[in-house]
Design a protein around this motif. Structure first.
Motif: not given
Length: 574
Positions: A542-553, A555-567
């Motif tokens: 059992s591991w937690g379900f990480m949720n991350v948002v990144t911002w590449d300054r 390219t000014n690109k935002l990227d959001a990812a939810s843990d693949p362990r949680r469909p």
């Protein structure tokens, strides 16, 4: 065999400056100096990552109405209360790190639960002196005074752009009109069915027709919709006074609990100064006490700042990180608690000079048995927590970790309110030196007292570099700290949000003296090398379900990812 442990570094606490922001090279650096070097223009679009797609979409809906990241955080948190009650909710609490773009202001919101005034350790002890697991985990005696409603109201008042009614509208609508519970919620209800059946209001809410909701069924929660409507209309008074408060107290007393109307009326969410440090040129903003997580993360990063991890093979990189984890966990539970009740040597624990002394005790090719370090006891919150991350178009950021502690909290629903109460009282050291539900021990710094906040590992964090930014956090009990730490290290190594959330994980918490490992984390050669160094590797499912948002300054690109362990999770860019 002797180990060169230099514990004289403790005396350095007398020499330290008061700032909590430090450069990786050991030179103190003010938070303002670090910030001015890293603040960049607005992204122009937004991203949210949460553990449930319905909650993510609720946040995006509020952004589309003209709300900011803080309004969206209210929408996501309140919606998670409806669609993910096994992990968080209106009857629980949260911790949040917020970053306001217009002036670079960072703040920590402490909406942690508190002990009721009538708390009595005797209620949690069996006649033979052993912990009473039932009163600590099930029913109203296990519940602290909820903090989530007050915390969301505070965010709306001081940081939001929209009215509270607008930000809570999605949760109210979804609770009233219904949604289809996902497999994880249906499984949580089934797993806790025996205890849910002890409380009539819990049966009425979670076990329609005497069983969990069926796959594809529409599930409605009109009582919780009403509770959120009252908060939307009256703010704090809509929950901590008036109709909801009266019903909560009546239900708690009828079931043997000890809350009072004064406990509810006296609850306050608090703003606190976050922990800020500099690691390899990145400004890390993380949670202060009553979270133990930010202090531990800062201590680990300060230790690691003296090593070049990029030049190590995997086995030695893991060895170095694990030894830093071991020493930080040794410290943080021994010293930390509610800052309103406990004096803590934070200047010492956060100092690069103290970290330097700890670093000297790490052997290059040998594990340090935890038995060789001075003993500290640990008390950690449960696995069933949730985290979400937000960056809006203006660059405002919210990292929010919310919990009810164990799966489905106390399993006790207060009749007529729709409020599932937490079981956070087990996060106190209810019985000194006796393990809680996770087999972990507690120190007197975390002993229960009226109005006191129980220690937490929730570690919402924001990482700001010259070119890239990340908003990060995770559930996972004591592993929250190490999962967030590993996520920060992967981000600084240049990895994407998707790569960070997908990484296999490992964890060490001083005691028990073993490295918990996710299946597939290490290849055979690395596992063999670590074993030869003296580590015991133990697989953890059992591991937690990480949720991350990144911002590449760049390219000014935002990227959001939810843990693949949680469909059912969703990271989405708007």
């Amino acid at each position: 065999m002797s180990f060169p442990l230099n514990w004289r570094v403790l005396s350095l606490s007398l020499l330290l400056v008061g700032s909590t922001a430090f450069a990786a090279d050991g030179a103190p650096k003010t938070a303002a100096a670090v910030h001015s070097a890293t603040l960049q223009p607005r992204p122009g679009h937004a991203a949210i990552a949460s553990a449930n797609f319905i909650a993510t979409n609720a946040g995006l809906e509020v952004l589309a109405k003209g709300g900011n990241a803080f309004d969206a955080a209210i929408a996501v948190a309140s919606t998670l209360s409806v669609v993910e009650p096994e992990s968080s909710g209106i009857g629980g609490g949260f911790m949040a790190v917020l970053h306001r773009a217009k002036d670079g202001h960072d703040i920590f919101i402490d909406a942690r639960e508190t002990a009721p005034a009538a708390v009595d350790r005797k209620d949690y002890v069996n006649p033979d002196g052993s912990p009473n697991r039932d009163t600590a985990l099930k029913g109203p005696l296990s519940a602290g005074i909820p903090g989530e409603p007050a915390g969301l109201v505070l965010i709306a008042k001081r940081y939001g752009r929209l009215s509270l009614q607008q930000s809570l509208a999605p949760a109210i609508r979804i609770a009233r009109d219904g949604f289809k519970p996902d497999a994880r919620l249906r499984g949580a209800i089934a797993g806790e069915q025996k205890d849910l059946q002890r409380w009539p209001a819990s049966v009425a809410k979670y076990l329609p027709d005497g069983k969990p909701p069926a796959e594809g069924a529409i599930w409605r929660d009109p009582d919780q919709a009403r509770a959120w409507e009252l908060i939307a209309a009256h703010g704090d008074d809509g929950f901590y006074r008036g109709e909801t408060a009266q019903k909560l107290i009546a239900a708690v007393h009828a079931a043997g609990g000890n809350w009072t109307l004064a406990d509810l009326a006296n609850y306050r969410a608090k703003e606190r100064t976050p922990i800020v440090l500099n690691y390899r040129g990145y400004r890390v903003v993380t949670a202060p006490p009553p979270s133990s997580g930010g202090v531990a993360i800062a201590e680990i990063l300060n230790i690691l700042s003296g090593f070049d991890l990029s030049k190590m093979d995997q086995a030695h990189r893991v060895h170095t990180i694990v030894e830093a984890m071991r020493r930080a966990f040794r410290d943080h539970n021994d010293y930390l608690g509610d800052p309103d009740f406990v004096k803590m040597p934070l200047d010492m624990l956060l100092s690069p000079y103290y970290a330097d002394g700890l670093r000297q005790s790490i052997l290059p090719d040998k594990a340090t048995p935890s038995s060789m370090l001075p003993r500290a006891e640990a008390n950690e919150p449960g696995m069933h927590t949730t985290h979400f991350s937000i960056i809006d178009a203006d660059g405002n950021m919210a990292a929010v970790t919310s919990t009810v502690n164990y799966t489905m909290g106390s399993t006790f629903v207060a009749e007529g309110t729709g409020v599932l109460l937490n079981d956070e009282m087990d996060d106190f050291a209810l019985v000194p030196n006796k393990p809680n539900v996770y087999g972990l021990l507690g120190s007197t710094a975390n002993a229960p007292e009226p109005g006191k906040r129980m220690l937490s590992s929730m570690s919402p964090s924001i990482v700001i570099g010259a070119d890239r930014t990340a908003v990060i956090g995770s559930p996972g009990g004591s592993t929250i700290i190490t999962q967030v730490l590993e996520g920060i290290l992967h981000f600084i190594d240049g990895e994407s949000a998707q790569q960070i959330t997908a990484h296999k994980r490992f964890h060490h918490q001083y005691m028990p003296d073993e490295v918990m490992v996710e299946d597939g984390t290490f290849d055979a050669a690395t596992s063999d090398a670590l074993t030869r160094m003296g580590y015991t590797l133990k697989q953890r499912e059992s591991w937690g379900f990480m949720n991350v948002v990144t911002w590449d300054r760049k390219t000014n690109k935002l990227d959001a990812a939810s843990d693949p362990r949680r469909p059912s999770g969703l990271g989405k860019v708007q």
